[in-house]
Design an enzyme around this catalytic site. Structure first.
Site, PDB file in Angstrom:
ATOM      1  N   SER A   1       0.863  -1.188   0.000  1.00  0.00           N
ATOM      2  CA  SER A   1       0.000   0.000   0.000  1.00  0.00           C
ATOM      3  C   SER A   1       0.888   1.223   0.000  1.00  0.00           C
ATOM      4  CB  SER A   1      -0.891   0.011   1.248  1.00  0.00           C
ATOM      5  OG  SER A   1      -1.559   1.260   1.376  1.00  0.00           O
TER       6      SER A   1
ATOM      7  N   TYR B   1      -2.457  -0.021  10.797  1.00  0.00           N
ATOM      8  CA  TYR B   1      -2.426  -0.513   9.424  1.00  0.00           C
ATOM      9  C   TYR B   1      -1.165  -0.036   8.716  1.00  0.00           C
ATOM     10  CZ  TYR B   1      -3.709  -1.228   4.537  1.00  0.00           C
ATOM     11  OH  TYR B   1      -3.704  -1.620   3.219  1.00  0.00           O
TER      12      TYR B   1
END
Length: 235
Positions: A137, A150
């Site tokens: 990501s 995260y």
């Protein structure tokens, strides 16, 4: 360009979103797809389209990860590609996060990547080729509010892959990491404010095409890292 016909590819997190789109695209290119996820029902539905192999498994469980690789080799007699896509997220202020959420996110995003790579790398090294493609990501390279846990997991995953890349390259094995921005999937449901229906968000198929791009690069071309921008859809 590298021909994907008859290459055997394990795709984790294949039941929905990016994983499903990737499994479908690789099957369309002629690859034999081993779809892995925890949902047996969704995997079986996908397998009717890919005509490969569906294996319900938890990538954060070492026995499951080893079983996936063993079943793949038993069925097809070869293994060429691992797409590490399985991932979870939870988005909240740090002080509101439970330690159990930390464990869950790191188990899937980091430990899952570690265990699947650990299971395939010896085979890849022994045969002198193989390709690990991981869906990370862009938050591995930036920070944002509500993204402490995260983001930390994706940064850890990124470091793992970067070190692995150096370990396996002398053995003819490639490791490519894709860093998508915002993607229009169910994943956004866990973010503050719910699903963001932005037209500028990437689609799962955009990320799947990025996976295809790095896999089809000529043998002498190594795409280590690929940032996928949501607004321009350029990579």
């Amino acid at each position: 360009m590298t021909d994907l016909t008859d290459q055997v590819a394990i795709v984790t997190g294949a039941s929905r979103g990016i994983g499903r789109a990737t499994a479908l695209l690789l099957a369309l290119q002629g690859a034999k797809v081993v779809a892995v996820a925890r949902s047996a029902e969704e995997l079986e539905e996908l397998n009717t389209k890919t005509q490969g192999l569906a294996i319900p498994a938890d990538v954060a469980d070492e026995a499951d990860a080893d079983h996936v690789v063993a079943e793949t080799l038993s069925r097809f007699g070869r293994l060429d590609i691992l797409v590490c896509n399985a991932g979870v997220g939870s988005f909240n202020l740090l002080e509101n996060m439970e330690s159990a959420e930390w464990d869950r996110i790191f188990d899937v995003n980091v430990k899952g990547t570690f265990l699947m790579c650990k299971a395939v790398v010896p085979h890849f090294k022994a045969q002198g080729h193989g390709h690990v493609v991981a869906i990370a990501s862009d938050v591995a390279r930036r920070t944002f509010e509500h993204g402490t846990v995260y983001g930390a997991s994706k940064s850890a995953q990124d470091a793992l892959l970067g070190s692995l890349r150096k370990e396996v390259r002398p053995h003819g094995v490639k490791v490519s990491t894709i860093y998508p921005g915002l993607v229009d999937t169910y994943f956004n449901e866990s973010k503050p404010g719910g699903v963001e229906a932005e037209k500028t968000h990437l689609k799962p198929s955009d990320v799947a095409q990025a996976v295809r791009y790095v896999l089809e690069a000529p043998a002498h071309v190594v795409v280590d890292e690929l940032m996928l921008h949501p607004i321009t859809q350029e990579w």
